[in-house]
Design a protein around this motif. Structure first.
Motif, mmCIF file in Angstrom:
data_model
loop_
_atom_site.group_PDB
_atom_site.id
_atom_site.type_symbol
_atom_site.label_atom_id
_atom_site.label_comp_id
_atom_site.label_asym_id
_atom_site.label_seq_id
_atom_site.Cartn_x
_atom_site.Cartn_y
_atom_site.Cartn_z
ATOM 1 N N PHE A 9 41.718 13.860 162.799
ATOM 2 C CA PHE A 9 42.676 13.376 161.806
ATOM 3 C C PHE A 9 44.114 13.336 162.169
ATOM 4 C CE2 PHE A 9 38.864 13.630 158.953
ATOM 5 C CZ PHE A 9 39.045 12.236 158.263
ATOM 6 N N SER A 15 45.454 21.360 157.947
ATOM 7 C CA SER A 15 44.764 21.945 159.157
ATOM 8 C C SER A 15 44.428 23.392 159.382
ATOM 9 C CB SER A 15 45.740 21.291 160.445
ATOM 10 O OG SER A 15 46.805 22.151 160.374
ATOM 11 N N SER A 29 45.578 18.375 150.246
ATOM 12 C CA SER A 29 44.682 17.666 151.247
ATOM 13 C C SER A 29 44.539 16.119 150.865
ATOM 14 C CB SER A 29 43.576 18.413 151.378
ATOM 15 O OG SER A 29 42.949 18.525 150.209
ATOM 16 N N MET A 64 40.920 23.795 158.372
ATOM 17 C CA MET A 64 39.858 22.857 158.866
ATOM 18 C C MET A 64 39.605 23.272 160.642
ATOM 19 S SD MET A 64 39.297 20.954 156.490
ATOM 20 C CE MET A 64 39.815 20.226 155.251
ATOM 21 N N SER A 65 38.494 22.503 160.752
ATOM 22 C CA SER A 65 37.961 23.043 162.250
ATOM 23 C C SER A 65 38.724 22.223 163.565
ATOM 24 C CB SER A 65 36.514 22.398 162.235
ATOM 25 O OG SER A 65 36.439 20.998 162.357
ATOM 26 N N THR A 107 37.879 20.317 165.453
ATOM 27 C CA THR A 107 37.333 18.844 165.546
ATOM 28 C C THR A 107 38.171 18.030 164.663
ATOM 29 O OG1 THR A 107 35.178 19.473 166.714
ATOM 30 C CG2 THR A 107 35.488 17.437 165.732
ATOM 31 N N TRP A 108 38.111 18.489 163.499
ATOM 32 C CA TRP A 108 38.765 17.743 162.321
ATOM 33 C C TRP A 108 40.183 17.575 162.741
ATOM 34 C CZ3 TRP A 108 43.113 18.335 159.116
ATOM 35 C CH2 TRP A 108 43.032 17.474 157.991
ATOM 36 N N CYS A 109 40.902 18.497 163.117
ATOM 37 C CA CYS A 109 42.343 18.590 163.312
ATOM 38 C C CYS A 109 42.644 17.767 164.395
ATOM 39 C CB CYS A 109 42.995 19.987 163.851
ATOM 40 S SG CYS A 109 43.005 21.266 162.593
ATOM 41 N N TYR A 141 45.293 12.307 152.693
ATOM 42 C CA TYR A 141 44.381 11.297 152.937
ATOM 43 C C TYR A 141 45.035 9.925 152.247
ATOM 44 C CZ TYR A 141 40.750 14.771 154.434
ATOM 45 O OH TYR A 141 40.273 15.880 154.803
#
Length: 445
Positions: A213, A202, A132, A205-206, A208-210, A136
């Motif tokens: 980002f 991903s 992760s 992850m939620s 929304t995050w997916c 980033y």
């Protein structure tokens, strides 16, 4: 007695985590290849570049112990023998010791990936953190190279006697599309690491995050001008959202079905050759690169193979041929062609045995219960339509990891018609219904 038991326990912990250490080492080295090459060279610490390969040698030993001896996988033994024979064949084909050494080094990441055969990436918490973080930082790297000229761009370094150069920034036709290389110092690989690290991250992850980002990642990949990678990421993001809209009990079967259907991508180049072979490639046009692959990249190697080694059309011409060891270290370098497809490139090296191996991989996928491997199968099958993906090493490692189920205790026992004893994994955080409620094979990590 107690001391001996403790010692064995410690050895088990090391053996179960060496593949994670190797993957992390390769990932950090390759995703930040420009940074690593530049600073290890100017600090005269070039040997650090090969640390992941040293760890991969330990994974080769673990592959023999775990997959061949412990799992009693005949498939694993055959694959090991085939790779070694192909290295020998490649030595005689390419004709130099440097080419043989480079080919051996090229194949080491395969064994790292195969060592994940009885485990899931979800069980490696620290490794997931590294992945992760890579995602980033890879985004940051691409955006930084849009505004700043990094010191490693254009820097030349020597490897096995061959001089290489970190990728330069260039401008596509029209003057507005700048190809950015990020920290990886190569635009396609910068895009690849964003794609792979996003796909893995991903899963936990939620939605929304997916979406957030994922959109940023798509824009970053657009800046690298890697069309294939951008298309794959868009498709992955759409399918991820669609799957999460399904009832929970239907999600994992959908993921497995998508992974299985992704193997159809293997035949896409052959379909394109039949449909568009001979079409004139117009320089600077949108379809120039794909037409060039159809007319040259995917066909010329077989023409040259027929001239150099006709039997190689069946047996393969050995590890390293029509790959970077041939380009950099062989007298046959003038026959080298950028193959730009993983399956075609691997068939050129290994021949019909590779076809048999892929049949077994496809069969093993029907019984796979690891959402990470199924996700990676989908991603790499589509990504490798136009990318060979043997360099950097992390690309080949990810492919091997996604195929590793073929050596698992579950798959080996299924082929032998045996009953597989099972143990339940410890409770894990929710994957929003992505993970199947199935027990893992005994010996899973």
């Amino acid at each position: 007695m107690t001391s001996l038991t403790l010692q064995r326990s410690r050895m088990t912990v090391v053996s179960l985590n060496i593949e994670a250490i190797a993957l992390a080492a390769y990932l950090v080295r390759d995703a930040f290849g420009g940074v690593m090459r530049y600073y290890t060279s100017i600090l005269h610490l070039d040997a650090l570049w090969f640390v992941p390969d040293g760890i991969a040698l330990l994974c080769l030993v673990q592959f023999v112990i775990h997959c061949i001896l412990r799992n009693r996988s005949i498939m694993a033994a055959v694959v090991l023998v085939q790779i070694m024979l192909s290295l020998v064949l490649g030595y005689f084909m390419l004709g130099t010791v440097n080419a043989a050494m480079s080919s051996f080094k090229m194949m080491l990441p395969v064994f790292v990936g195969f060592c994940f055969c009885d485990s899931s990436l979800g069980g490696y918490r620290k490794l997931l953190s590294v992945i992760s973080t890579t995602f980033y930082l890879s985004l940051v790297g691409v955006f930084l190279t849009k505004f700043y000229l990094m010191p490693w761009v254009g820097y030349k370094y020597e490897s096995f006697g061959a001089v290489r150069e970190a990728g330069r920034l260039w401008w596509a036709y029209g003057g507005d599309d700048q190809r950015l290389t990020g920290f990886a110092a190569e635009s396609t690989m910068a895009a690849f690491f964003i794609l792979i690290s996003f796909a893995i991250t991903s899963i936990r992850m939620s939605t929304t995050w997916c979406i957030l980002f994922g959109s940023i990642a798509i824009y970053a990949i657009k800046l690298t001008t890697s069309k294939t990678t951008m298309i794959v990421l868009v498709l992955y993001l759409l399918l991820l959202v669609l799957v999460r809209m399904l009832p929970e009990k239907s999600r994992f079967p959908a993921i497995r079905t998508i992974a299985l259907w992704s193997f159809a991508a293997i035949f896409v180049p052959f379909f394109m050759i039949v449909v568009a072979s001979g079409t004139a490639a117009v320089p600077h046009s949108t379809l120039f690169s794909i037409v060039d692959r159809i007319n040259n990249s995917w066909q010329l190697p077989f023409v040259y193979m027929n001239q150099l080694m006709p039997i190689g059309l069946i047996t393969g011409c050995g590890a390293g041929c029509f790959n970077y060891p041939q380009k950099l270290f062989s007298p046959l370098a003038h026959f080298w062609v950028p193959v730009d497809n993983f399956y075609i490139g691997t068939y050129l090296m290994f021949g019909l045995p590779f076809v048999a191996f892929m049949v077994m991989v496809f069969r093993a996928t029907f019984g796979a219960t690891d959402v990470y491997k199924l996700t990676l199968i989908f991603v790499v099958n589509l990504f490798t339509i136009t990318v060979l993906n043997y360099g950097p090493a992390s690309g080949l490692l990810i492919i091997a990891l996604s195929f590793s189920e073929v050596f698992s205790r579950r798959a080996t026992s299924a082929r032998a018609g045996e009953t597989v004893p099972v143990v339940m994994r410890p409770p894990m955080p929710s994957l929003e219904g992505f993970r199947p409620d199935l027990p893992a094979a005994s010996g899973s990590r």
